[in-house]
Design a protein around this motif. Structure first.
Motif, PDB file in Angstrom:
ATOM      1  N   PRO A  65       0.736  -1.304  -0.188  1.00  0.00           N
ATOM      2  CA  PRO A  65      -0.434   0.171  -0.062  1.00  0.00           C
ATOM      3  C   PRO A  65       1.452   1.622  -0.162  1.00  0.00           C
ATOM      4  CG  PRO A  65      -0.488  -1.838   1.977  1.00  0.00           C
ATOM      5  CD  PRO A  65       0.761  -1.723   0.811  1.00  0.00           C
ATOM      6  N   ASP A  66       2.178   0.904   0.498  1.00  0.00           N
ATOM      7  CA  ASP A  66       2.282   2.190   1.248  1.00  0.00           C
ATOM      8  C   ASP A  66       4.180   2.185   0.278  1.00  0.00           C
ATOM      9  OD1 ASP A  66       3.719   0.536   2.658  1.00  0.00           O
ATOM     10  OD2 ASP A  66       4.183   1.941   4.362  1.00  0.00           O
ATOM     11  N   GLY A  67       4.760   1.274  -1.297  1.00  0.00           N
ATOM     12  CA  GLY A  67       5.513   1.585  -1.463  1.00  0.00           C
ATOM     13  C   GLY A  67       5.705  -0.052  -2.558  1.00  0.00           C
ATOM     14  N   ASP A  68       6.622  -0.555  -2.588  1.00  0.00           N
ATOM     15  CA  ASP A  68       6.769  -1.897  -3.566  1.00  0.00           C
ATOM     16  C   ASP A  68       7.261  -2.304  -2.680  1.00  0.00           C
ATOM     17  OD1 ASP A  68       8.953  -0.670  -5.433  1.00  0.00           O
ATOM     18  OD2 ASP A  68       8.707   0.581  -6.523  1.00  0.00           O
ATOM     19  N   GLY A  69       7.621  -3.801  -3.403  1.00  0.00           N
ATOM     20  CA  GLY A  69       8.451  -4.534  -2.404  1.00  0.00           C
ATOM     21  C   GLY A  69       9.976  -5.052  -3.337  1.00  0.00           C
ATOM     22  N   PHE A  70      10.367  -4.186  -4.767  1.00  0.00           N
ATOM     23  CA  PHE A  70      11.335  -3.563  -4.816  1.00  0.00           C
ATOM     24  C   PHE A  70      12.560  -2.703  -4.354  1.00  0.00           C
ATOM     25  CE2 PHE A  70       9.848  -4.330  -9.751  1.00  0.00           C
ATOM     26  CZ  PHE A  70       9.634  -5.909  -9.717  1.00  0.00           C
ATOM     27  N   ALA A  71      11.342  -2.127  -4.049  1.00  0.00           N
ATOM     28  CA  ALA A  71      13.002  -1.103  -3.682  1.00  0.00           C
ATOM     29  C   ALA A  71      12.069  -1.380  -2.097  1.00  0.00           C
ATOM     30  CB  ALA A  71      12.060   0.509  -3.469  1.00  0.00           C
ATOM     31  N   LEU A  72      11.878  -2.031  -0.960  1.00  0.00           N
ATOM     32  CA  LEU A  72      12.046  -2.298  -0.095  1.00  0.00           C
ATOM     33  C   LEU A  72      13.041  -3.091   0.184  1.00  0.00           C
ATOM     34  CD1 LEU A  72      10.789  -2.386   2.865  1.00  0.00           C
ATOM     35  CD2 LEU A  72       9.319  -4.675   2.572  1.00  0.00           C
ATOM     36  N   CYS A  73      13.389  -4.087  -0.946  1.00  0.00           N
ATOM     37  CA  CYS A  73      14.495  -5.799  -1.061  1.00  0.00           C
ATOM     38  C   CYS A  73      15.220  -4.211  -1.116  1.00  0.00           C
ATOM     39  CB  CYS A  73      13.670  -6.410  -1.677  1.00  0.00           C
ATOM     40  SG  CYS A  73      12.670  -7.759  -2.076  1.00  0.00           S
ATOM     41  N   ALA A  74      15.630  -3.329  -1.110  1.00  0.00           N
ATOM     42  CA  ALA A  74      16.999  -2.449  -1.867  1.00  0.00           C
ATOM     43  C   ALA A  74      17.140  -2.374  -0.630  1.00  0.00           C
ATOM     44  CB  ALA A  74      16.611  -1.417  -3.131  1.00  0.00           C
ATOM     45  N   GLU A  75      16.391  -1.549   0.073  1.00  0.00           N
ATOM     46  CA  GLU A  75      16.685  -1.143   1.306  1.00  0.00           C
ATOM     47  C   GLU A  75      17.371  -2.311   2.731  1.00  0.00           C
ATOM     48  OE1 GLU A  75      14.805   2.487   4.308  1.00  0.00           O
ATOM     49  OE2 GLU A  75      13.117   1.570   2.813  1.00  0.00           O
ATOM     50  N   ILE A  76      16.004  -3.102   2.509  1.00  0.00           N
ATOM     51  CA  ILE A  76      16.535  -4.055   3.333  1.00  0.00           C
ATOM     52  C   ILE A  76      17.891  -4.420   3.285  1.00  0.00           C
ATOM     53  CG2 ILE A  76      16.115  -6.473   4.280  1.00  0.00           C
ATOM     54  CD1 ILE A  76      13.293  -6.171   3.967  1.00  0.00           C
ATOM     55  N   GLY A  77      17.856  -5.042   2.047  1.00  0.00           N
ATOM     56  CA  GLY A  77      20.370  -4.733   2.252  1.00  0.00           C
ATOM     57  C   GLY A  77      20.652  -4.393   2.848  1.00  0.00           C
ATOM     58  N   ARG A  78      20.802  -3.131   2.452  1.00  0.00           N
ATOM     59  CA  ARG A  78      21.460  -1.254   2.609  1.00  0.00           C
ATOM     60  C   ARG A  78      21.498  -0.874   4.084  1.00  0.00           C
ATOM     61  NH1 ARG A  78      18.651   1.371  -0.076  1.00  0.00           N
ATOM     62  NH2 ARG A  78      17.960   2.646   0.833  1.00  0.00           N
ATOM     63  N   ARG A  79      20.526  -1.697   4.466  1.00  0.00           N
ATOM     64  CA  ARG A  79      20.392  -1.444   5.843  1.00  0.00           C
ATOM     65  C   ARG A  79      20.167  -2.362   6.639  1.00  0.00           C
ATOM     66  NH1 ARG A  79      15.174   3.070   7.060  1.00  0.00           N
ATOM     67  NH2 ARG A  79      16.629   3.093   9.096  1.00  0.00           N
ATOM     68  N   TRP A  80      20.069  -3.323   6.661  1.00  0.00           N
ATOM     69  CA  TRP A  80      20.257  -4.350   7.426  1.00  0.00           C
ATOM     70  C   TRP A  80      20.560  -5.930   7.237  1.00  0.00           C
ATOM     71  CZ3 TRP A  80      15.189  -1.533   6.609  1.00  0.00           C
ATOM     72  CH2 TRP A  80      14.999  -0.912   7.952  1.00  0.00           C
ATOM     73  N   GLY A  81      20.671  -6.171   5.933  1.00  0.00           N
ATOM     74  CA  GLY A  81      21.851  -6.992   5.383  1.00  0.00           C
ATOM     75  C   GLY A  81      21.358  -8.711   5.361  1.00  0.00           C
ATOM     76  N   PHE A  82      20.243  -8.718   5.730  1.00  0.00           N
ATOM     77  CA  PHE A  82      19.428 -10.172   5.937  1.00  0.00           C
ATOM     78  C   PHE A  82      19.169  -9.932   4.417  1.00  0.00           C
ATOM     79  CE2 PHE A  82      16.089  -7.701   7.964  1.00  0.00           C
ATOM     80  CZ  PHE A  82      14.557  -7.940   7.054  1.00  0.00           C
ATOM     81  N   PRO A  83      19.111 -11.452   3.660  1.00  0.00           N
ATOM     82  CA  PRO A  83      18.376 -11.922   2.251  1.00  0.00           C
ATOM     83  C   PRO A  83      17.029 -11.745   1.938  1.00  0.00           C
ATOM     84  CG  PRO A  83      18.907 -13.754   3.374  1.00  0.00           C
ATOM     85  CD  PRO A  83      19.461 -12.519   4.656  1.00  0.00           C
ATOM     86  N   THR A  84      16.926 -11.429   0.680  1.00  0.00           N
ATOM     87  CA  THR A  84      14.950 -11.248   0.846  1.00  0.00           C
ATOM     88  C   THR A  84      14.576 -12.313  -0.371  1.00  0.00           C
ATOM     89  OG1 THR A  84      15.448  -9.348  -0.286  1.00  0.00           O
ATOM     90  CG2 THR A  84      14.602  -9.229   1.838  1.00  0.00           C
ATOM     91  N   VAL A  85      13.629 -12.830  -0.373  1.00  0.00           N
ATOM     92  CA  VAL A  85      12.726 -13.725  -1.603  1.00  0.00           C
ATOM     93  C   VAL A  85      11.545 -12.864  -2.172  1.00  0.00           C
ATOM     94  CG1 VAL A  85      11.594 -15.964  -1.950  1.00  0.00           C
ATOM     95  CG2 VAL A  85      13.802 -15.892  -0.813  1.00  0.00           C
ATOM     96  N   MET A  86      11.433 -12.455  -3.143  1.00  0.00           N
ATOM     97  CA  MET A  86       9.695 -12.050  -3.048  1.00  0.00           C
ATOM     98  C   MET A  86       8.943 -12.524  -3.618  1.00  0.00           C
ATOM     99  SD  MET A  86      11.027  -8.457  -5.499  1.00  0.00           S
ATOM    100  CE  MET A  86       9.482  -8.138  -4.994  1.00  0.00           C
ATOM    101  N   LEU A  87       7.987 -12.429  -2.997  1.00  0.00           N
ATOM    102  CA  LEU A  87       6.870 -13.894  -2.901  1.00  0.00           C
ATOM    103  C   LEU A  87       5.733 -13.364  -3.767  1.00  0.00           C
ATOM    104  CD1 LEU A  87       5.132 -16.462  -2.700  1.00  0.00           C
ATOM    105  CD2 LEU A  87       4.636 -15.387  -0.580  1.00  0.00           C
TER     106      LEU A  87
END
Length: 232
Positions: A65-87
């Protein structure tokens, strides 16, 4: 808790999806399989959980609702470093390419069986740490520059001695793997063997104190009684 890359080790999972039924269904299925799952319906909720929870891996929906998963995955990788799987239900080539290019470690199309999803989560964890550039590792709040022997937290240099740096770098490089005191002595003190293995414990205590003072919540240096230490 066992290391996350062990075959039967429970995982700490962040599940982000704006569909309440999907959140409930996957949380229930993954919890039954022994995992700990925190859920978010929005990108902002996901950021709060990423910052405050000890997460091994994230499952991220594409449309939020407040963004897209692409940007969130990029932010997670940059700030917190844990891996992500898009579903996501989108399986067109462009969406897959964009998802992986954004920093997601894998891309899974709905519907998917919980066992298959669990296997994909373990696969991305086995790939190990993010290498942001040669000789640099990023994990949680830390960026470790191995060539310069520097550790950064939110862009600021963390003041570590050479021994403290080698100890932290060794543990982070072996994320999820338990290392005994003997293994750590071989890796960190090889040129000047200490008179007692307890030097590992005191050095760990100093590193923990410095990480806490810098506000680091991830990664976590865990003590495994009777075994040694690990970072997760």
């Amino acid at each position: 808790m066992s290391p996350p890359d062990a075959p039967d080790a429970p995982l700490r999972i962040l599940l982000v999806d704006d569909d309440a039924e999907i959140r409930l269904a996957f949380r229930a299925a993954l919890t039954r399989r022994g995992h700990s799952v925190v859920t978010a319906a929005t990108a902002s909720e996901a950021r709060e959980l990423a910052a405050t929870s000890h997460v091994d891996v994230g499952i991220i929906d594409l449309m939020l609702p407040d963004g897209d998963g692409f940007a969130l995955c990029a932010e997670i990788g940059r700030r917190w470093g844990f891996p992500t799987v898009m579903l996501t239900a989108r399986d067109e080539d462009a969406a897959v390419v964009n998802g992986l290019a954004s920093g997601a470690d894998d891309y899974v199309v709905k519907p998917v069986a919980p066992a298959v999803l669990e296997a994909r989560l373990r696969a991305v964890l086995r790939r190990g740490l993010r290498v942001t550039e040669p000789d640099r590792l990023s994990l949680g709040d830390l960026v470790i520059d191995q060539s310069a022997m520097r550790v950064y937290v939110a862009g600021s240099d963390l003041d570590l001695s050479a021994t403290e740096f080698r100890l932290l770098s060794t543990l982070v490089s072996e994320r999820g793997h338990a290392l005994s005191r003997g293994q750590l002595i071989d890796a960190v003190w090889a040129d000047s063997l200490p008179s007692t293995a307890r030097v590992v414990d005191t050095t760990i205590q100093r590193v923990r104190a410095k990480l806490a003072a810098a506000g680091v919540t991830s990664p976590v240096l865990e003590t495994l009684r009777g075994i040694g230490y690990l970072v997760r």
